[in-house]
Design a protein around this motif. Sequence first.
Motif, PDB file in Angstrom:
ATOM      1  N   LEU A  15       0.828  -1.205   0.000  1.00  8.08           N
ATOM      2  CA  LEU A  15       0.000   0.000   0.000  1.00  8.08           C
ATOM      3  C   LEU A  15       0.863   1.256   0.000  1.00  8.08           C
ATOM      4  O   LEU A  15       0.548   2.239  -0.681  1.00  8.08           O
ATOM      5  N   PHE A  21      -5.524   1.292  -2.870  1.00  5.88           N
ATOM      6  CA  PHE A  21      -5.928   0.001  -2.308  1.00  5.88           C
ATOM      7  C   PHE A  21      -6.044  -1.086  -3.366  1.00  5.88           C
ATOM      8  O   PHE A  21      -5.552  -2.204  -3.169  1.00  5.88           O
ATOM      9  N   GLN A  32      -9.302  -6.742  -2.953  1.00  3.61           N
ATOM     10  CA  GLN A  32      -9.200  -5.526  -2.154  1.00  3.61           C
ATOM     11  C   GLN A  32      -9.829  -5.699  -0.771  1.00  3.61           C
ATOM     12  O   GLN A  32      -9.252  -5.234   0.220  1.00  3.61           O
ATOM     13  N   SER A  36      -7.826  -4.979   2.742  1.00  2.00           N
ATOM     14  CA  SER A  36      -8.341  -4.029   3.735  1.00  2.00           C
ATOM     15  C   SER A  36      -8.577  -4.707   5.074  1.00  2.00           C
ATOM     16  O   SER A  36      -8.272  -4.155   6.140  1.00  2.00           O
TER      17      SER A  36
END
Length: 336
Positions: A15, A21, A32, A36
Amino acid sequence: MARVLIRQLEYLVALSRERHFARAAAACSVTQPALSAGIRKLEDELRVPIVRRGNRFQGFTPEGERVLRWAHRAVAACDALMSDARSAREGLTGMLRVGMVPTAVDPVGYLCAQMQRHHPRVRLRVRECAPAEVQRGLAGGEFDVGVTYLDTTRSPHEGRVCPLYHERYVVLAQADGCFAGRLHVDWEELDQVPLCVPAHPAPERGVLEETARGVGARLDVRAEVGSVPGMLAYLRHAPGAAIVAASWLEVLSLPDDVVPVPLREPDTVSHVGVVAAPRGPVPDVAEEFLTCARRMTAGAAVPAPRPGTEPGGPVGDPAPGTGVWPPRQGWTAGNP
């Protein structure tokens, strides 16, 4: 005790590199949402916010910047461990991450080619950046080796620095202009000429200004341009001259109406070399890169000169004590 996983740290490093992202997730070969979730899990484990979130990636929090520095080191150490284990089984493998100042592009290209010629399983990631960024990347584990100015970089560990070459500066002038037919130019003459120079924060800009002050010359700077091709384009259509690192002459084709003229009195020299990370064990791929650099400075693996680059050619004779004459137009291999 927090259960931090290397994979979570890899997400964080990706990142920081991609600043996005979706691209970071693609670089890690995950979705993604998975990336996350991994970063949120890391925040929960460490009990600090790491990422500024909004509709898009907005950067790292102050706590996140500190975590990121540790993440770079941990991921680099893990990669080195895996690479070392694989090397014991099947020869040198792994990723070599190189940070370099832009003017070192030709010697770095040569060294990278030598690495892959002898170790085809080694992968390379090379990034151009300013000297201060090279130093930060080495300290933070983002780079395995840096190729940078040794005047501004120091390694506390003996054997982790290999002086690579002397970098000098030349004037680029119009073939029928103010320096037509000249074999060299003195610095004091430059205060009479409209100049195009590298724009800040190019590292060579500081060298030029410091040298001009040292000889009492006042540079008549008319243009500051952020790239050498841009400087050449400007010079073709404007009177005057440009000052660039001589190493650029190897990778750029000069127009027929532009000629290089060496600068003399004083002989401005910057020392460029290979620097390994200042802490921890040196990865095998980094050690091999240093070995290739030492061979080059010893003249054992220097490529044949190109036409027109023999001693007394466009840039000048070899520096005393280097042991070899310039194998290239712009850089002189040998210890500073």
